[in-house]
Design a protein around this motif. Structure first.
Motif, short mmCIF file in Angstrom:
data_model
loop_
_atom_site.label_atom_id
_atom_site.label_comp_id
_atom_site.label_asym_id
_atom_site.label_seq_id
_atom_site.Cartn_x
_atom_site.Cartn_y
_atom_site.Cartn_z
N ARG B 130 82.50 60.79 101.89
CA ARG B 130 83.09 59.46 101.68
C ARG B 130 82.75 58.55 102.86
NH1 ARG B 130 87.31 61.48 98.43
NH2 ARG B 130 86.20 61.72 96.46
N SER B 133 78.91 57.87 103.10
CA SER B 133 78.48 56.97 102.03
C SER B 133 79.00 55.56 102.24
CB SER B 133 78.95 57.50 100.68
OG SER B 133 78.35 58.74 100.42
N GLY B 134 80.22 55.49 102.78
CA GLY B 134 80.77 54.16 103.06
C GLY B 134 79.92 53.42 104.07
N GLN B 137 76.70 52.30 102.55
CA GLN B 137 76.86 51.12 101.70
C GLN B 137 76.90 49.84 102.52
OE1 GLN B 137 77.49 50.29 98.34
NE2 GLN B 137 76.59 52.24 97.77
N ILE B 138 77.61 49.90 103.65
CA ILE B 138 77.70 48.70 104.48
C ILE B 138 76.31 48.26 104.92
CG2 ILE B 138 78.50 47.82 106.71
CD1 ILE B 138 80.94 49.69 106.35
N LEU B 140 73.57 48.97 103.53
CA LEU B 140 72.76 48.59 102.37
C LEU B 140 72.99 47.14 101.99
CD1 LEU B 140 72.83 51.41 99.71
CD2 LEU B 140 70.86 50.29 100.72
N ILE B 141 74.22 46.72 102.11
CA ILE B 141 74.58 45.41 101.57
C ILE B 141 74.44 44.31 102.61
CG2 ILE B 141 76.54 44.10 100.69
CD1 ILE B 141 77.24 46.56 99.04
N ILE B 142 74.83 44.61 103.84
CA ILE B 142 74.69 43.58 104.87
C ILE B 142 73.35 43.80 105.57
CG2 ILE B 142 75.71 42.56 106.92
CD1 ILE B 142 78.37 43.72 105.94
N ARG B 184 70.76 61.42 99.28
CA ARG B 184 72.03 62.02 98.87
C ARG B 184 71.99 62.37 97.39
NH1 ARG B 184 76.40 60.25 96.16
NH2 ARG B 184 78.40 61.26 96.59
#
Ligand SMILES: Nc1ncnc2c1ncn2[C@@H]1O[C@H](COP(=O)(O)OP(=O)(O)O)[C@@H](O)[C@H]1O
Ligand code: SF4
Ligand SMILES: [Mg+2]
Lengths: 343, 330, 335
Positions: B130, B133-134, B137-138, B140-142, B184
């Motif tokens: 978790r 991956s969190g 994601q951060i 990936l997006i910013i 992953r």
């Protein structure tokens, strides 16, 4: 199930958004306060005499927002709370560069210009890129495929601002086909109003930046479409059409439509990322959008403005990703039933 | 702990064999693709060019005594800058750091991606996964570039410009997210296949599973991720210099672009100042991208194209001695 | 012996088909010559990998790289030499004269089209209108056992495996073809659904007097429904004949072994003959009889000299040089 998924994603994006905007909070607090204080006083000092008494008050705001600890003794969590309160009200304080204009006003004026080049660029790149990608997929391994893939890939890896520089030098400076810069013609007494000459002037001035951005972003669409479409063309369900005697042209049309789905999903993400592209070229074109001011703010160390623009960009990225998730759920009938891979 | 020496050696030997064979077949596959071979030649050419630059330049690249703004000529193959420097000499010396930062970013970024992606995949749906991956994601997006620029701007307050190592660190630290996410999911799907499960049941250590199965199985993706991240590294470096955040003490393609921009070369018709470094940066990234395409095709043999007409021709020519045997055409 | 002189629905002559790969061309089908009778159900049996689907693709002229036809001819319906037709001409007869239910019927429906849109697509390609043919579609759905028209508004992913199979059959029959090839129509379905599909196939064949070619690795299933059966091994048809002939008196040992290796209620408790070993693969093709490496009756001659094809009526033939001697050895080997 679909709704639950979107809510889950939504919460996720909100967390990411918080993390993103918190960078705005953390960074100034890592720099020695005296340095930032000197910069603030240095910048504003010049404007102070012209501006009068309110300077002290504006400085107070900045000191509070940038957390200059030796001036502002409050616990961090209260500072953070204040920061959130301010930022949600889009209150970023005054710009140092254009003191005393508030940052929010600059952003408000600049953002539409950025969108004026980003949206046409993304739409244009979407259409051209998908069609080129389809052509490449259909002539896979052929000369057209190599030319399209190689060409767009080259335009992608070529630094986007150098593309812009070349276009300006040869099409604007030498050939006079396009204007040199700015958002509209400021010399010919055209005032920003809703009139035909003004709109034309805006379109005309946006052309070169838009072309630059399209050149930069074509490859993404081309590769996306090509790589989606080639396996789809060989899928059993496409073969079934062929086995039922459906002519190849119609089959490839159907494959195209299927391959377009993921690209539709990428659309909003591409919007977000093209804003980044715009940031890299607006200064070249003297185009007063967000990127122009981002550049200026970096050079002039205008931290309130920098924070404001960063906030806008993070918000745009998070939003565009969320919209992509929603669009994906809407346009692909399979998603509502399919399992979705964890996070 | 209790494994005897011979057994250990056996294990190590097996690891080597596995890695080499997967690696070797990948290399062979890349070499057989025309598109990636073009990329390799291109990259090789550029590296040779830059290596020459390390040992020899026609003039001192820092020398500012030439006439300013000269167009290309035999004395100055790519003309001179607005500061009276020889562009060709600058181009020769200026490539090494750019390519090095690109390749190292690719290596480090991929390493982080493997670390994060495989860990998250092996511990899927646990708290470790978790968190990892969190974070993924951060990033990936910013966009990492944006964060680097903001940090660079704040460092500007205390008059720090980003040097090569800081740039390298910053780009590697932000460029791993995409790879980690894909890895992953690759690990997850490999795990679903029986053999990993069974080897987990047998009690092979996680390390063995990683090095003998997961990495060799996903080698094409890992290689492709390396080039992808290297392109990010080069683009990132260019952006950092474009925004004037990089250290300007050394000559490289990034600083060349920065100075030419500041000198408004594009408004003054001095194309020889900014086009060559831009072109070189583009070509390096292009060569990576071309090699990457080749890997893609090795990884997805379904995407392969066949020149079927050629084979039909051969059959016609060979007709006759095809009645029996294996019927193989070579 | 009654000799039926009817025009075969499909007539394959000397067909050689291979696949190219990095190591060259691997021939899979070797000199396949077979006639598929009209208005009958013909089954093609064989282990997976024996070239059944390759044969079916060739008949449909669905020849995509790396597949490649080396030689041979295929005549469909007595007049269409499919291998020498161009794509347009082939598209003309596909679906209309000769139709196909693919092996991967489960994945044969465009995932983003509703069932009715798939009908629509197929009809439109013939310049036919969906709405004016709606009754034909309803009938086709009824034919495959959908009394409910709701299925038209469903996406493929909303259908169960058996429903998908039936939808594909309905789509394949929508243009009213006379010849239909079904590749593994029951594979991957559970037993009850398999049974339903078989009943359906049999009924459809009777009602529409289709010439049906059914391909399956499940020889027991083929014996349930077929009039004629071909047995393939290693890219060759080792034996072909009517249901009765093969059931009572197989000419080729492979047929015999296949039939007797299927467990039945009566065979319970008995030791079933097993076919030892594996097919060596198309790369290391045996010199003599294909089956010689696994055939319990093989002699040195078998291994060295390819056996001749022996035809005994218009359709039936076998490939085995030791018939009928091997029959006498059966007892010796399995007792
Ligand atoms: N796309 C392909 N590429 C290479 N070889 C193939 C391909 N498809 C089939 N083959 C070869 O042809 C043989 C027969 O395949 P197939 O006709 O699908 O067998 P069946 O349908 O009887 O299971 C396989 O064993 C395989 O070696
Ligand atoms: S020819 Fe020989 S090897 Fe082949 S099936 Fe007959 S007996 Fe067996
Ligand atoms: Mg098959």
């Amino acid at each position: 199930m679909k709704k639950e998924y979107l809510i889950k994603r939504g919460i996720y994006y909100i967390i990411i958004w918080f993390v993103g905007i918190s960078i705005d909070f953390i960074l100034p607090r890592l720099i020695p306060g005296s340095v930032l204080g000197t910069i603030i006083y240095g910048r504003i000092g010049a404007a102070a005499s012209a501006y009068g008494n309110n300077v002290q008050q504006e400085i107070e705001i900045l000191v509070q927002q940038l957390g200059l600890s030796q001036y502002y003794h409050t616990p961090l969590y209260i500072q953070y709370f204040d920061f959130l309160k301010d930022i949600i009200q889009l209150n970023f304080g005054p710009s140092l560069l254009e003191f005393p204009v508030p940052v929010s006003q600059i952003i408000e004026e600049a953002a539409p210009w950025t969108f004026a080049i980003v949206i046409p660029a993304v739409v244009g790149a979407f259409f051209i890129g998908n069609i080129l990608g389809r052509t490449a997929a259909l002539s896979r391994g052929g000369i057209k495929d190599y030319l399209i893939v190689g060409g767009t890939m080259f335009l992608y890896t070529f630094p986007v601002f150098v593309t812009g520089e070349i276009l300006i030098e040869f099409l604007a400076v030498d050939a006079h086909i396009f204007p040199l810069g700015s958002q509209y013609n400021t010399f010919k007494f055209i005032r920003p109003e809703f009139s035909l000459p003004f709109i034309w002037s805006v379109v005309y001035h946006a052309m070169l930046p838009v072309i630059t951005l399209i050149a930069f972003s074509l490859a993404g669409w081309v590769m996306g479409m090509r790589n989606n479409m080639i396996p789809i063309l060989q899928e059993d369900y496409m073969n079934y059409y062929r086995l039922m005697g459906v002519p190849e042209k119609q089959v490839s049309q159907k494959a195209y439509r299927l391959a377009l789905l993921p690209n539709f999903t990428s659309f909003s993400i591409a919007l977000g990322y093209s804003v980044l592209g715009a940031i890299a070229i607006e200064l070249l074109f003297n185009y007063a959008g967000l990127g122009y001011f981002f550049n200026e703010a970096i050079t002039a160390l205008d931290y309130p403005l920098l924070n404001g623009i960063f906030f806008m960009l993070v918000t745009a990225m998070v939003l565009s990703n969320f919209v992509a998730d929603i669009v994906y759920g809407m346009i692909d009938p399979r998603t509502s039933h399919e399992e979705t891979e964890g996070v | 702990m209790g494994v005897s020496r011979t057994k250990q050696r056996e294990r190590r030997f097996r690891i080597n064999v596995d890695k080499q064979s997967a690696f070797y077949s990948l290399l062979q596959g890349i070499w057989e693709q025309r598109i990636s071979r073009v990329g390799l030649y291109l990259l090789l050419g550029i590296i040779v060019f830059c290596t020459i630059g390390v040992f020899y330049t026609p003039y001192n690249p820092n020398q500012t005594s030439f006439p300013r703004d000269l167009p290309p000529s035999f004395q100055h193959l790519l003309g001179t800058t607005d500061y009276g420097q020889d562009v060709f000499s600058q181009l020769l010396v200026g490539g090494f750091p750019v390519i090095a930062v690109g390749i190292l970013t690719g290596l480090i970024g991929t390493f982080i991606a493997i670390l994060v992606g495989i860990t998250a995949g092996l511990y899927a749906d646990t708290i470790v996964d978790r968190i990892l991956s969190g974070i993924t994601q951060i990033f990936l997006i910013i966009p990492g570039i944006l964060i680097i620029e903001l940090i660079g701007a704040y460092l500007g307050a205390i008059s720090i410009k980003l040097g090569y190592f800081v740039i390298l660190g910053a780009l590697s630290a932000t460029g791993w997210a995409w790879g980690a996410r894909v890895l992953r999911s690759l690990v997850l799907s490999t795990r679903r296949k029986e053999y990993i499960l069974s080897s987990e049941l047998i009690g092979e250590s996680k390390m063995n599973v990683i090095f003998q199965q997961i990495i060799p199985n996903n080698l094409p993706f890992i290689a492709s991720n390396f080039f992808f991240t290297a392109i990010y590294g080069i683009a990132g470096l260019t952006f950092i210099y474009y925004f004037g955040l990089g250290s300007l003490t050394q000559v490289n393609w990034g600083t060349m672009l920065y100075w030419s921009l500041g000198g408004e070369a594009y408004l003054r018709g001095l194309w020889w100042w900014y086009v060559p470094p831009g072109l070189m940066i583009g070509l390096v990234a292009l060569s990576f991208a071309l090699i990457n395409r080749g890997i893609d095709r090795v990884a997805n043999p379904k995407l392969r194209e066949w020149n079927i007409k050629k084979y039909y021709k051969q059959i016609k020519e060979n007709n006759g001695d095809n009645g029996d045997g294996t019927g193989n055409i070579s | 012996m009654v000799i039926m002189v009817t025009e075969p629905a499909i007539s394959v002559r000397g067909l050689r088909v291979g696949y190219i790969s990095d190591s060259g061309l691997t021939t899979v089908l070797r000199n396949v010559t077979i006639d598929i009778p009209s208005n009958k159900i013909t089954g093609i049996a064989g282990e997976s990998g024996s070239g059944k689907s390759t044969l079916a693709s060739a008949i449909m002229k669905f020849i995509n790289p790396p597949m490649l036809v080396e030689s041979g001819s295929i005549i469909v319906d007595g007049k269409y030499d499919v291998l020498s037709m161009d794509n347009e001409q082939v598209n003309e007869i596909r679906g209309k004269l000769i139709s196909f239910v693919p092996q991967a019927a489960q994945n044969s429906l465009n995932p983003i089209r509703k069932v009715k849109e798939i009908f629509f697509d197929v009809l439109k390609s013939r310049g036919m209108d969906y709405y004016s043919n709606i009754n034909v579609i309803y009938r086709a759905l009824e034919d495959v056992g959908f009394s409910d028209k709701q299925v038209l508004d469903m996406y493929p992913f909303q259908l169960s495996g058996g429903m998908r199979q039936r939808v594909v059959i309905a789509v394949s029959l929508i243009l009213d073809p006379r010849i239909v090839i079904m590749d593994e129509p029951t594979t991957g379905l559970d037993v009850v659904v398999q049974h339903e599909i078989l009943k359906l196939i049999k009924r459809l064949q009777k009602e529409k007097s289709l010439s049906l070619l059914i391909i399956s690795h499940d020889i027991a299933m083929l014996f349930q429904i077929s009039d004629y059966i071909a047995v393939m091994y290693g890219g060759q048809v080792l034996e072909y004949g009517s249901y009765e002939t093969l059931l009572e008196d197989a000419y080729n040992p492979y047929t015999y072994l296949l039939l007797h290796s299927v467990p039945t209620i009566t065979s319970r408790g008995k030791k079933l003959p097993r076919i030892p070993g594996d097919f060596e693969g198309f790369g290391r093709y045996p010199k003599g009889c294909v089956f010689s490496s696994r055939c319990p009756f093989a002699t040195d001659t078998c291994r060295e000299v390819p056996p001749e094809k022996v035809s005994y009526d218009q359709y039936g033939f076998y490939i085995c040089s030791r018939y009928p001697e091997w029959k006498k050895e059966v007892k010796k080997i399995y007792e």
